[in-house]
Design an enzyme around this catalytic site. Structure first.
Site, PDB file in Angstrom:
ATOM      1  N   ASP A 374       0.824  -1.204   0.000  1.00 29.59           N
ATOM      2  CA  ASP A 374       0.000   0.000   0.000  1.00 29.59           C
ATOM      3  C   ASP A 374       0.864   1.262   0.000  1.00 29.59           C
ATOM      4  O   ASP A 374       0.531   2.267  -0.635  1.00 29.59           O
ATOM      5  CB  ASP A 374      -0.889   0.046   1.246  1.00 29.59           C
ATOM      6  CG  ASP A 374      -1.634  -1.242   1.520  1.00 29.59           C
ATOM      7  OD1 ASP A 374      -1.398  -2.235   0.812  1.00 29.59           O
ATOM      8  OD2 ASP A 374      -2.445  -1.255   2.451  1.00 29.59           O
ATOM      9  N   GLU A 508      -7.858  -9.531  -3.363  1.00 27.32           N
ATOM     10  CA  GLU A 508      -7.677 -10.710  -2.516  1.00 27.32           C
ATOM     11  C   GLU A 508      -8.875 -11.651  -2.539  1.00 27.32           C
ATOM     12  O   GLU A 508      -8.874 -12.671  -1.846  1.00 27.32           O
ATOM     13  CB  GLU A 508      -7.370 -10.255  -1.087  1.00 27.32           C
ATOM     14  CG  GLU A 508      -6.037  -9.533  -0.980  1.00 27.32           C
ATOM     15  CD  GLU A 508      -5.964  -8.639   0.239  1.00 27.32           C
ATOM     16  OE1 GLU A 508      -6.691  -8.905   1.220  1.00 27.32           O
ATOM     17  OE2 GLU A 508      -5.200  -7.655   0.203  1.00 27.32           O
ATOM     18  N   LYS A 620     -12.622  -7.690  -4.073  1.00 26.62           N
ATOM     19  CA  LYS A 620     -12.466  -6.951  -2.822  1.00 26.62           C
ATOM     20  C   LYS A 620     -12.063  -5.512  -3.114  1.00 26.62           C
ATOM     21  O   LYS A 620     -12.466  -4.585  -2.422  1.00 26.62           O
ATOM     22  CB  LYS A 620     -11.414  -7.616  -1.934  1.00 26.62           C
ATOM     23  CG  LYS A 620     -11.247  -6.939  -0.585  1.00 26.62           C
ATOM     24  CD  LYS A 620     -10.163  -7.594   0.255  1.00 26.62           C
ATOM     25  CE  LYS A 620     -10.000  -6.853   1.588  1.00 26.62           C
ATOM     26  NZ  LYS A 620      -8.866  -7.368   2.376  1.00 26.62           N
ATOM     27  N   GLN A 621     -11.243  -5.339  -4.129  1.00 26.58           N
ATOM     28  CA  GLN A 621     -10.781  -4.002  -4.492  1.00 26.58           C
ATOM     29  C   GLN A 621     -10.491  -3.961  -5.982  1.00 26.58           C
ATOM     30  O   GLN A 621     -10.308  -4.991  -6.619  1.00 26.58           O
ATOM     31  CB  GLN A 621      -9.531  -3.624  -3.707  1.00 26.58           C
ATOM     32  CG  GLN A 621      -8.335  -4.524  -3.954  1.00 26.58           C
ATOM     33  CD  GLN A 621      -7.327  -4.466  -2.828  1.00 26.58           C
ATOM     34  OE1 GLN A 621      -7.611  -4.824  -1.704  1.00 26.58           O
ATOM     35  NE2 GLN A 621      -6.130  -3.999  -3.129  1.00 26.58           N
TER      36      GLN A 621
END
Length: 846
Positions: A374, A508, A620-621
């Site tokens: 990140d 993920e 998830k993203q």
């Protein structure tokens, strides 16, 4: 989302007008202070009623063996978790021997203020004691940036209308091991239960006492960590300023030190106690040495003077805001949220000084204090463009991790280095390899951040001395992890395509797949960047090249092989659907109908077994969408639109990393209202506790993403190929957006309105070339260039829907179907008189 009576809008301050125990964990995070090295959660000085009485030091951790249910070769073996350092915040107040306890106290006035312009937390309250005496209590604190090992706490107690005995008990507490003995048990969390985002709990004693002593107003504790063998020392000094008579007493034990001041307070005469606290840590230096360092820090602080220390803090933040502020016209709530996010980035990164930037900074124990990718993707851009020294320090952390990363790559039968998915000490700390170690893309993310830093700063010296090692070793991993695949039509010695199998991308909810688009696109960048860096170094600095080639044992043919692999990298594309598949089999799965998934089943990771999630097209993203942003110069406008419209409805937003990227791409392709909606989600992810886990600490990457969404999304800035370009997308109801960039040492003040982009260069530096919507410009130091804009790009109403995808035809001719993986089953229950079945979900919840 926010109670504005309790937390009013203030563009430079976060103000709390009423104390509450209902959300104490969240407010501990929101009012936390830190400098990148040392962090103090926003606990009250009374030391009571907290979810987490936290004091955290970046990189200060314990290790423990990871116990797998079934062991296999190459699994991560050693876990790491951040340690709650001794707590120095406690300064308990007693009047007539009645303790101030906010849960029962008669508090007539209350205000707590996080002053983001100054970096100081202040609290002011009026307490009426059981005997009717009015007591004004003012306390303030800050964690110094000029002295990274120093925290300053100042308490003033004034009995306004009577004489009274006042006692202040100032303490150091080892809460890590003695919470129940000295500080009371932490409050029960409303989020109890399984949550992989929380820190590991250690049952055995962690901090082993070493030296502890008192000398006048100074108290000292020191420890060695049981397994990691790290060491820590903390000393608190006290300065008393009052016209009242007082006496002092001391107590010190291995896990507690008290300096108690008994004051004969006269009506209207204040008593001020300033507590100077110094923390020093080490990987193994004896605690005696650390105590000496603490003494020197405190000696300097006393010599400097308390008022001067406050002035230094205010001056430091004035410089920070001058080079970092982003101003949003006409929207006080968004301005406040944006500044809070930028403030958190300073607190997480400024004095990390070669340590990483933890996912929660130093504001909480969430994610066990680990560093993730990140930082490189969401935080480094802000650092590179506003505070380049901080960016360089963060990159040096990765350079220092190379030995452990090389060992990990060898363990996984690869060349070069493999950076860990989550870590503190450089070793992989994730026990779940499918969503951890398999995220090989981290190598490319680190290389991408390195390239962005060098592009923004022109720091070729760092690239030649240390950065090139990162570039070479990350590229080497791709060269062995990937493989060539030839077709019958290929000529002898020719290869058709280069593939990468068995990896997990940023999403993920999809693990261990072949040809993940994000991974392949970023690996291609990594390979090209490494090849170009090595060749440029050979041309521009032969001596540095020779040294690098020797220490890296570089084969001169490696750059050519990297380039060939990059050129042949397989980039999946579905002709039938007109999009880039997330991976080789993603489109073969059925679509998870998020629009009809019950809210009580979100986030998915807390309600569904991974195998359920892995069978569906659900994210998830943003995964492909993130690739469209980071490597946007390799995709057409039509491809970006098609990909965004396909993947946006599949994205749960269960990750706080998602909204910022969706905002940027939504703005670029024309969904401008949706872009603003996603931006608000990112800006208020902690202030509004949107993911119900802000109590665990600040979402630092999301805070960095807020800056990126403003500058790259609405501001339209890109730096592909090292060229500075702008294509703005200002929201319709924003009168103005302005921000600062630093490009190769030249300060650029950018102001955007609906009709023009204005760029003003600072008085120092060189002429900067840039482009606005394909037209080239340049600005010399001290000059201003104004470019007229015609509109803010395409405008598309609404948002993409899953309903648009249903019935689409795959490559094999089959239709996409949409469903929710929740079934109901009639389960007979013995003894039920009406024989009505009980409904049960796949997650087993009744």
């Amino acid at each position: 989302m926010i109670d504005r009576d309790r937390f009013p809008i203030d563009e430079w301050r976060l103000v709390e007008t009423q104390f509450s125990l209902d959300d104490v964990g969240v407010t501990e995070t929101l009012f936390a202070l830190g400098n990148g090295y040392l962090g103090l959660r926003g606990n009250s000085i009374e030391g009571r009623f907290a979810l987490e009485q936290g004091t955290y030091i970046n990189g200060f951790h314990e290790t423990f063996p990871i116990r797998h249910a079934e062991q296999a070769y190459g699994f991560a073996e050693v876990g790491q978790t951040i340690i709650n350092a001794p707590d120095a915040k406690v300064m308990r107040v007693y009047v007539d021997d009645e303790p101030l306890s906010l849960d029962v106290a008669d508090v007539r006035e209350y205000e707590r203020v996080l002053d983001m312009r100054q970096g100081i937390l202040r609290r002011n309250l009026l307490w009426v004691t059981p005997s009717g005496k009015h007591v004004r209590i003012e306390d303030e604190r800050f964690v110094s940036f000029d002295e990274k090992h120093l925290a300053v706490l100042r308490l003033t107690v004034t009995v306004l209308d009577a004489d009274a005995p006042v006692t202040v008990s100032s303490q150091l507490l080892n809460r890590q091991d003695g919470e129940g003995i000295y500080g009371g048990s932490p409050m029960a969390s409303k989020q109890a239960g399984f949550d992989p985002r929380k820190t590991e709990k250690l049952s055995d004693r962690v901090l082993q006492p070493r030296e502890y002593w008192q000398d006048g107003n100074r108290s000292a504790l020191s420890y060695e960590v049981s397994e990691s063998k790290m060491t820590l020392a903390v000393i608190a000094d006290h300065l008393v300023d009052t016209a009242n008579e007082y006496t002092s007493r001391q107590l010190v034990e291995p896990d507690i030190a008290k300096n108690v001041y008994r004051v004969r307070a006269r009506a209207g005469v204040p008593t001020t106690i300033t507590k100077l606290v110094s923390y020093h840590t080490s990987r193994g230096v004896p605690t005696g040495e650390l105590l000496d360092r603490c003494r020197r820090t405190l000696d300097r602080a006393v010599e400097t003077g308390i008022d001067a220390l406050f002035a230094q803090q205010i001056s430091w933040y004035a410089d920070f805001w001058d080079r970092s502020d982003v101003r949003i016209g006409g929207h006080g709530d968004l301005q406040q949220a944006t500044r809070w996010c930028l403030f958190q980035l300073a607190q997480a990164a400024a004095r990390a000084d070669g340590q990483g930037v933890p996912a929660k900074g130093v504001t909480g124990s969430g994610y066990s204090g680990h560093y993730f990718w990140d930082t490189e993707v969401y935080v480094l851009p802000f650092l590179a463009y506003t505070s380049p020294v901080w960016a360089r320090n963060a990159l040096r952390m990765r350079y220092l991790m190379l030995p452990a990363a090389r060992k990990r790559a060898h363990q996984l039968n690869e060349a070069g280095a493999l950076f860990p998915w989550r870590t503190i000490n450089g070793e992989e700390a994730s026990a779940y390899y499918a969503a951890g170690t398999a995220q090989y893309h981290i190598n490319a993310d680190v290389a991408f951040a390195l390239a962005k830093y060098v592009r923004a700063t022109g720091d070729e010296e760092f690239l030649a001395r240390e950065g090139v090692d990162i570039a070479v070793d990350t590229a080497r991993l791709w060269s062995t992890l990937g493989f060539w695949r030839s077709s019958d039509e290929a000529s002898d010695g020719e290869h058709d395509s280069f593939h990468i199998h068995g990896v997990t991308g940023p999403d993920e909810y999809t693990t261990v797949v072949n040809d993940n688009l994000f991974t392949n696109v970023m690996a291609r960048f990594n390979l090209r960047f490494a090849a170009r860096t090595v060749r440029d170094l050979a041309d521009t600095d032969p001596d540095a090249y020779a040294k690098m080639a020797e220490r890296m044992n570089l084969d001169p043919s490696e750059p050519e092989r990297w380039d060939k692999a990059a050129e042949a990298m397989h980039i999946p594309f579905s002709e039938a659907l007109g999009i880039h598949p997330q991976d080789a089999v993603f489109l073969e799965r059925e679509i998870w109908d998020l629009e009809n998934t019950p809210p009580d089943q979100r986030p998915l990771l807390l309600h569904f077994h991974p195998l359920v999630i892995y069978r569906y097209q659900v994210l998830k993203q943003a995964d492909v969408v993130l690739a469209l942003f980071l490597q946007g110069n390799h995709f057409t406008d039509a491809e970006k639109l098609a990909d965004f419209e396909y993947y946006d409805p599949l994205t749960t937003g269960d990750s706080t990393l998602s909204a910022v990227v969706q905002s940027i791409l939504a703005a670029e392709v024309g969904y401008q209202d949706l872009a603003l909606e996603y931006f608000r989600q990112a800006a208020f992810v902690d202030l509004g506790d949107l993911h119900h886990n802000a109590a665990d600490g600040v979402h630092v990457a999301s805070a960095g993403g807020v800056w990126t969404a403003l500058v790259n999304g609405f501001g339209g800035m890109r730096d592909h190929f090292g060229l500075l370009t702008f294509d703005p997308r200002l929201p319709a109801d924003w009168p103005e957006l302005s921000y600062v960039l630093h490009w190769h040492g030249t300060r650029l003040d950018v102001t955007l309105t609906a009709h023009a982009l204005t760029l003003r260069a600072g008085g120092e530096g060189a002429t900067v070339a840039f482009a606005v919507r394909g037209v080239d410009y340049s600005v010399a130091p001290g000059e201003t260039v104004r470019v007229v804009l015609h509109g803010q790009g395409p405008v598309r109403p609404g948002r993409p829907s899953i309903r648009q995808l249903e019935g689409s035809v795959r490559e094999d001719g089959t239709l996409l179907s949409v469903s929710v993986p929740i079934v109901t089953a009639a389960i007979p229950v013995v003894g039920e008189e009406d024989d009505e079945p009980i409904k049960v979900g796949l997650d087993g919840g009744f």
